[in-house]
Design a protein around this motif. Structure first.
Motif, PDB file in Angstrom:
ATOM      1  N   LEU A  89      28.877  17.252  64.622  1.00 21.53           N
ATOM      2  CA  LEU A  89      28.654  18.382  64.118  1.00 21.53           C
ATOM      3  C   LEU A  89      27.285  19.291  64.354  1.00 21.53           C
ATOM      4  N   ASP A  90      26.674  18.681  63.568  1.00 23.06           N
ATOM      5  CA  ASP A  90      25.780  20.028  63.143  1.00 23.06           C
ATOM      6  C   ASP A  90      24.632  19.350  64.776  1.00 23.06           C
ATOM      7  N   LYS A  91      24.831  18.658  65.861  1.00 25.04           N
ATOM      8  CA  LYS A  91      24.384  18.063  67.279  1.00 25.04           C
ATOM      9  C   LYS A  91      24.982  19.604  67.919  1.00 25.04           C
ATOM     10  N   LEU A  96      25.239  23.446  71.249  1.00 24.78           N
ATOM     11  CA  LEU A  96      26.554  24.693  71.557  1.00 24.78           C
ATOM     12  C   LEU A  96      26.061  25.740  70.948  1.00 24.78           C
ATOM     13  N   TYR A  97      26.431  26.024  69.826  1.00 24.32           N
ATOM     14  CA  TYR A  97      26.386  27.606  69.213  1.00 24.32           C
ATOM     15  C   TYR A  97      25.114  27.860  68.398  1.00 24.32           C
ATOM     16  N   LYS A  98      24.207  27.065  68.632  1.00 22.27           N
ATOM     17  CA  LYS A  98      22.154  27.788  68.331  1.00 22.27           C
ATOM     18  C   LYS A  98      22.489  27.472  67.074  1.00 22.27           C
ATOM     19  N   GLY A  99      22.961  26.578  66.052  1.00 17.08           N
ATOM     20  CA  GLY A  99      23.666  26.008  65.275  1.00 17.08           C
ATOM     21  C   GLY A  99      23.892  27.674  64.266  1.00 17.08           C
ATOM     22  N   SER A 100      24.596  28.020  64.627  1.00 14.89           N
ATOM     23  CA  SER A 100      25.637  29.679  63.716  1.00 14.89           C
ATOM     24  C   SER A 100      26.954  29.008  63.931  1.00 14.89           C
TER      25      SER A 100
END
Length: 135
Positions: A89-91, A96-100
């Motif tokens: 999930l972190d990856k 895909l969401y730039k960590g957001s």
């Protein structure tokens, strides 16, 4: 000191086919190849030899362990489900969401597949998270 130590500390990222096997083993616990193959065949066709080869590769990668004490080898997952899913999930979030996390949640809420029940669960989880950060 073992030469392979740095390699073992690397996070292993399972392929889609490996995730199918992991999901089966997380749900049912340790299983022999034939039972894993039967479960996969409920979704898509995969023969015994291909299933065995895939599971042997997963052992080589350190994703699975094989119990060879009985005639029929039984395979089990090395890392717990929660840890593997958290890493993936972190990856996914980073890629895909730039960590957001809010971007991901926005996408989920806008998804037509999200039910009223799922939205209610999300709301409750968000409220609980907010309570924890305020204390």
């Amino acid at each position: 000191m073992k030469i392979n130590e740095p390699e073992k500390s690397k996070k292993i990222e399972p392929t889609k086919a490996e995730l199918e096997i992991l999901t089966i083993l997380w749900e049912h616990g340790p299983l022999p190849v034939r039972v894993v193959m039967q479960e996969i065949n409920k979704i898509r066709e995969l023969n015994y030899t291909a299933t065995l080869k895939l599971m042997q590769l997963m052992v080589d990668k350190g994703i699975l362990k094989r119990d060879e004490r009985k005639m029929q080898h039984v395979y089990h997952v090395v890392e717990e489900e929660k840890k593997t899913k958290a890493h993936l999930l972190d990856k996914f979030l980073d890629t895909l969401y730039k960590g957001s996390a809010s971007s991901l949640v926005t996408q989920l809420v806008g998804n037509k597949k999200t039910t009223k029940e799922e939205l209610a669960k999300m709301r409750a989880l968000l409220e609980e998270a907010e309570r924890k950060t305020n204390h």
